[in-house]
Design an enzyme around this catalytic site. Structure first.
Site, mmCIF file in Angstrom:
data_model
loop_
_atom_site.group_PDB
_atom_site.id
_atom_site.type_symbol
_atom_site.label_atom_id
_atom_site.label_comp_id
_atom_site.label_asym_id
_atom_site.label_seq_id
_atom_site.Cartn_x
_atom_site.Cartn_y
_atom_site.Cartn_z
ATOM 1 N N ASP A 36 -26.484 64.440 -1.573
ATOM 2 C CA ASP A 36 -27.186 62.980 -1.366
ATOM 3 C C ASP A 36 -28.803 63.130 -1.933
ATOM 4 O O ASP A 36 -29.529 63.678 -1.419
ATOM 5 C CB ASP A 36 -27.407 62.615 -0.062
ATOM 6 C CG ASP A 36 -28.289 61.426 0.164
ATOM 7 O OD1 ASP A 36 -28.829 60.988 1.351
ATOM 8 O OD2 ASP A 36 -28.409 60.502 -1.001
ATOM 9 N N ASP A 220 -29.576 57.966 -6.910
ATOM 10 C CA ASP A 220 -28.911 58.194 -5.642
ATOM 11 C C ASP A 220 -27.736 58.484 -5.482
ATOM 12 O O ASP A 220 -26.670 57.761 -5.427
ATOM 13 C CB ASP A 220 -29.484 57.267 -4.561
ATOM 14 C CG ASP A 220 -28.997 57.451 -3.332
ATOM 15 O OD1 ASP A 220 -29.464 56.802 -2.233
ATOM 16 O OD2 ASP A 220 -28.543 58.668 -2.902
HETATM 17 C C1 LIG Z 1 -28.474 50.603 0.367
HETATM 18 S S1 LIG Z 1 -28.731 52.227 0.796
HETATM 19 C C2 LIG Z 1 -27.188 52.602 1.621
HETATM 20 C C3 LIG Z 1 -26.515 53.793 1.230
HETATM 21 N N1 LIG Z 1 -25.326 53.910 1.922
HETATM 22 C C4 LIG Z 1 -24.124 53.663 1.188
HETATM 23 O O1 LIG Z 1 -24.281 53.543 -0.121
HETATM 24 C C5 LIG Z 1 -22.988 53.767 1.839
HETATM 25 C C6 LIG Z 1 -22.323 55.065 1.777
HETATM 26 C C7 LIG Z 1 -21.442 55.544 2.814
HETATM 27 C C8 LIG Z 1 -20.001 55.960 2.185
HETATM 28 C C9 LIG Z 1 -19.157 56.396 3.011
HETATM 29 C C10 LIG Z 1 -19.085 56.154 4.344
HETATM 30 C C11 LIG Z 1 -20.423 55.621 4.897
HETATM 31 C C12 LIG Z 1 -21.225 55.482 3.881
HETATM 32 N N2 LIG Z 1 -21.807 52.987 1.431
HETATM 33 C C13 LIG Z 1 -22.016 51.454 1.762
HETATM 34 O O2 LIG Z 1 -22.938 51.143 2.503
HETATM 35 N N3 LIG Z 1 -20.969 50.394 1.129
HETATM 36 C C14 LIG Z 1 -21.114 49.283 1.578
HETATM 37 C C15 LIG Z 1 -21.028 48.527 0.498
HETATM 38 O O3 LIG Z 1 -19.742 48.822 -0.218
HETATM 39 C C16 LIG Z 1 -19.633 50.104 -0.679
HETATM 40 C C17 LIG Z 1 -19.970 51.219 0.418
HETATM 41 C C18 LIG Z 1 -27.293 55.060 1.916
HETATM 42 O O4 LIG Z 1 -27.807 54.856 3.106
HETATM 43 N N4 LIG Z 1 -27.476 56.141 1.341
HETATM 44 C C19 LIG Z 1 -27.862 57.429 2.256
HETATM 45 C C20 LIG Z 1 -26.739 58.380 2.120
HETATM 46 C C21 LIG Z 1 -25.678 57.942 2.793
HETATM 47 C C22 LIG Z 1 -24.466 59.025 2.550
HETATM 48 C C23 LIG Z 1 -23.296 58.777 3.371
HETATM 49 C C24 LIG Z 1 -23.498 58.419 4.862
HETATM 50 C C25 LIG Z 1 -24.736 57.434 4.935
HETATM 51 C C26 LIG Z 1 -26.034 57.783 4.411
HETATM 52 C C27 LIG Z 1 -29.130 57.966 1.344
HETATM 53 O O5 LIG Z 1 -28.690 57.943 -0.013
HETATM 54 C C28 LIG Z 1 -30.349 56.882 1.486
HETATM 55 O O6 LIG Z 1 -30.348 56.420 2.677
HETATM 56 O O7 LIG Z 1 -31.004 56.433 0.532
HETATM 57 C C29 LIG Z 1 -31.895 55.623 0.902
HETATM 58 C C30 LIG Z 1 -33.003 55.837 -0.247
HETATM 59 C C31 LIG Z 1 -31.476 54.036 0.270
#
Ligand SMILES: CSC[C@H](NC(=O)[C@H](Cc1ccccc1)NC(=O)N1CCOCC1)C(=O)N[C@@H](CC1CCCCC1)[C@@H](O)C(=O)OC(C)C
Length: 331
Positions: A36, A220
């Site tokens: 990430d 990201d």
């Molecule tokens: C708008 S920012 C939202 C972003 N999350 C995501 O993009 C998550 C990732 C995920 C994948 C699989 C299972 C669970 C979660 N996917 C998501 O929210 N989705 C909803 C919309 O459809 C696509 C999937 C996020 O929080 N990214 C994190 C890393 C992420 C890795 C997987 C576990 C959860 C955390 C990180 O890159 C972050 O916080 O970035 C900041 C700078 C926004």
């Protein structure tokens, strides 16, 4: 030294996230971790978690590793953009990614994870590849795997070659010419907030003209989709019959039968086009005729994000040199 490891989509249908095998400790314990570039903690499901919070994930047990050392009195706690989070204590141990080993890497062991992590069986933790300034370990913040490895790498870079519904690669320490075509366009990185923040030179919707307005955003690898300013998003969905910004679904949705335009974004003089098929992310619920868009508004997020949907149409070089830069190439 160099390293090279697979980035495997966790879902056969949609590229929601990618995981990479990482071995921890002695004898090696292998976990599937989400690399990430939007965060800077390396944390894992661990033997310190209540079993009620583990549902199919692999765990790291530091007490089974002869090279693990407790980082006494240190803890960590992180919350991500999607509201998920985790917290726990810290060990150092050997961490190996695709043949590249870092000794005494801080491994943040989860003692608590949020429900969305418990329900995602394919993600055993994260490897943060953002700048170490974002690391949450207290009282002494820790370095990322990349920052620990950097000095020994042939070149202070890692590259992302993510793919649609197939395994790609993360390479460390070298730029594989076989993975891209043409030239790599490098642009400056503003790492003040700790992210790989760069300026895109603009965008175009379908065959429309290119709007050369700079868009500052982060590259990201841990975010599935693309989150951009409202002006961009409304310009795109204006071309999609039946598209609406749905409060209930939390973003732009449209009939799955709709014809979608492609989306082109610029990096310097280079242009990257995301095909229509990628722009329809998934049906809002399995079998529904309503689909969720791959391009969403960054209004609610507070930062523009070029996530996996953008990264998988390019070969991206995260250059951790001085100053840091980011390079984009066609493939
Ligand atoms: C708008 S920012 C939202 C972003 N999350 C995501 O993009 C998550 C990732 C995920 C994948 C699989 C299972 C669970 C979660 N996917 C998501 O929210 N989705 C909803 C919309 O459809 C696509 C999937 C996020 O929080 N990214 C994190 C890393 C992420 C890795 C997987 C576990 C959860 C955390 C990180 O890159 C972050 O916080 O970035 C900041 C700078 C926004």
């Amino acid at each position: 030294s160099t390293g090279s490891a697979a980035a495997v989509p966790i879902n056969a249908e949609f590229d929601i996230a990618y995981v990479t095998p990482v071995t921890l400790g002695t004898p090696p314990q292998t976990l599937q971790l989400d690399f990430d570039s939007g965060s800077s903690d390396l944390w894992v499901f661990s033997s310190h978690l209540p079993t009620s919070q583990i549902r199919g994930q692999e765990i790291y047990a530091p007490n089974k590793s002869s090279t693990a050392k407790l980082l006494d009195g240190h803890s960590w706690s992180i919350t991500y953009g999607d509201g998920s989070g985790s917290r726990g204590n810290v060990y150092t141990d050997n961490v190996t990614v695709g043949g590249l080993m870092v000794e005494r890497q801080a491994i943040e062991c989860a003692q608590q994870v949020s429900s969305s992590f418990t329900s995602e069986a394919h993600i055993d933790g994260l490897v943060g590849l953002g700048f170490s300034t974002l690391n949450t370990v207290s009282p002494k913040s820790q370095l990322t795997f990349f920052d620990n490895a950097k000095g020994a790498l042939d070149s202070p870079v890692f590259t992302a070659d993510l793919k649609h519904k197939q395994a790609g690669t993360y390479d460390f320490g070298f730029i594989d010419k076989a993975k891209y075509t043409g030239e790599i366009t490098y642009v400056p990185v503003n790492n003040d907030p700790g992210y790989w923040t760069f300026s895109s030179s603009g965008y175009a919707v379908g065959s429309g003209n290119f709007s050369a307005s700079p868009i500052s955003g982060i590259a990201d690898t841990g975010t599935s989709l693309i989150y951009l300013p409202t002006a961009v998003v409304t310009a795109y969905y204006r071309q999609v019959q039946g598209a609406t910004n749905s409060r209930s679904y939390g973003g732009y949705v449209f009939p799955c039968s709709a014809t979608l335009p492609s989306f082109t974004f610029g990096v310097g003089e280079a242009r990257f086009t995301i095909p229509p098929a990628y722009m329809s992310y998934a049906a809002v619920t399995p079998g529904s005729s309503t689909c969720f868009g791959g391009l969403q508004s960054s209004n609610g997020v507070g930062i523009n994000i070029w996530g996996d949907l953008a990264l998988k149409v390019a070969f991206v070089v995260f250059n951790g040199g001085t100053p840091p830069t980011i390079g984009w190439a066609a493939k």
